[in-house]
Scaffold this motif. Structure first.
Motif, mmCIF file in Angstrom:
data_model
loop_
_atom_site.group_PDB
_atom_site.id
_atom_site.type_symbol
_atom_site.label_atom_id
_atom_site.label_comp_id
_atom_site.label_asym_id
_atom_site.label_seq_id
_atom_site.Cartn_x
_atom_site.Cartn_y
_atom_site.Cartn_z
ATOM 1 N N ASN A 84 -53.317 47.940 -54.846
ATOM 2 C CA ASN A 84 -52.425 49.010 -54.360
ATOM 3 C C ASN A 84 -53.157 50.329 -54.113
ATOM 4 N N GLY A 85 -54.496 50.320 -54.273
ATOM 5 C CA GLY A 85 -55.299 51.518 -54.015
ATOM 6 C C GLY A 85 -55.467 52.419 -55.211
ATOM 7 N N ARG A 86 -54.695 52.153 -56.290
ATOM 8 C CA ARG A 86 -54.810 52.964 -57.498
ATOM 9 C C ARG A 86 -55.926 52.428 -58.388
ATOM 10 N N LEU A 87 -56.316 53.232 -59.356
ATOM 11 C CA LEU A 87 -57.277 52.777 -60.362
ATOM 12 C C LEU A 87 -56.558 51.893 -61.370
ATOM 13 N N GLY A 88 -57.321 51.054 -62.063
ATOM 14 C CA GLY A 88 -56.757 50.244 -63.138
ATOM 15 C C GLY A 88 -56.678 51.078 -64.407
ATOM 16 N N ARG A 89 -57.324 50.598 -65.472
ATOM 17 C CA ARG A 89 -57.303 51.321 -66.753
ATOM 18 C C ARG A 89 -58.445 52.326 -66.786
#
Length: 220
Positions: A84-89
């Protein structure tokens, strides 16, 4: 504090200035626009909250310039991202007043933020409460040791500058992940460092000079 401090227009102007400095990631600019910076500084300093300046937050610590927060998070997003283009953790070293943790909460799936100063840890918890960010976890602890229980991290970001990169951070970084941190470089200066991990290979890139508070171990 006047209602003007919370006006969309004030935050929009700040974002426009940051974009003019070369920050282009829409996710970062959107997060900077969303998070109300004046909620993280003392009322007496609220009038300066949307200027591109660092401000004191007590205990000899500061809230970083919005442009520096944006720059570091954009660099972090240059590493491993979700579909989704976001960072994970993500792990943050040095919660401070909680501002950067709130911005990270808008761009990452999960944020573990560590603060060694109990006074600031408590202040950040209070500051973040109205934002209701269930994906942001505040920890009181020694940031130099990281937080192994949350590893591996897609990104690690530090708000304090050390002599050398703690091995614990590299160990807790996911394959394809990035660390963005200020570190001492020859000549007695501090520079922004990007560490990228690919298998057993660790690549380090030195960027522009910066000025952050010193990275320290232990609780206080």
């Amino acid at each position: 504090m006047g209602l003007g401090m919370d006006s969309q227009a004030v935050r929009t102007r700040m974002v426009q200035k940051i974009a003019a400095q070369g920050i282009a990631d829409p996710l970062v600019l959107g997060a900077i626009h969303t998070v109300q910076r004046h909620r993280f500084v003392d009322t007496a300093l609220a009038i300066q909250a949307y200027e591109d300046t660092s401000l004191p937050i007590g205990l000899e610590q500061t809230i970083s310039k919005p442009s520096v927060v944006a720059r570091m998070i954009e660099l972090l997003l240059g590493g491993r991202r979700e579909a989704n283009g976001r960072l994970g953790r993500v792990m943050e070293i040095g919660t401070g007043c909680g501002y950067q943790a709130a911005v990270l909460g808008c761009v990452a799936a999960e944020v573990y933020s560590i603060e060694r100063l109990r006074g600031l840890h408590d202040k950040a918890r209070e500051n973040l409460r109205p934002f209701r960010l269930p994906n942001v976890h505040l920890l009181l602890g020694d940031g130099m040791a990281g937080y192994a229980k949350g590893a591996p991290y897609a990104g690690i970001i530090a708000a304090a500058g050390g002599e050398a990169m703690p091995q614990a951070w590299i160990d807790q970084l996911a394959d394809g992940g990035r660390i963005i941190a200020p570190m001492h470089v020859p000549g007695g200066k501090q520079a922004l460092i990007v560490v990228e991990k690919a298998g057993v290979q660790v690549k380090q890139t030195v960027l522009e000079n910066v000025h952050f508070v010193p990275l320290k171990s232990g609780l206080a």
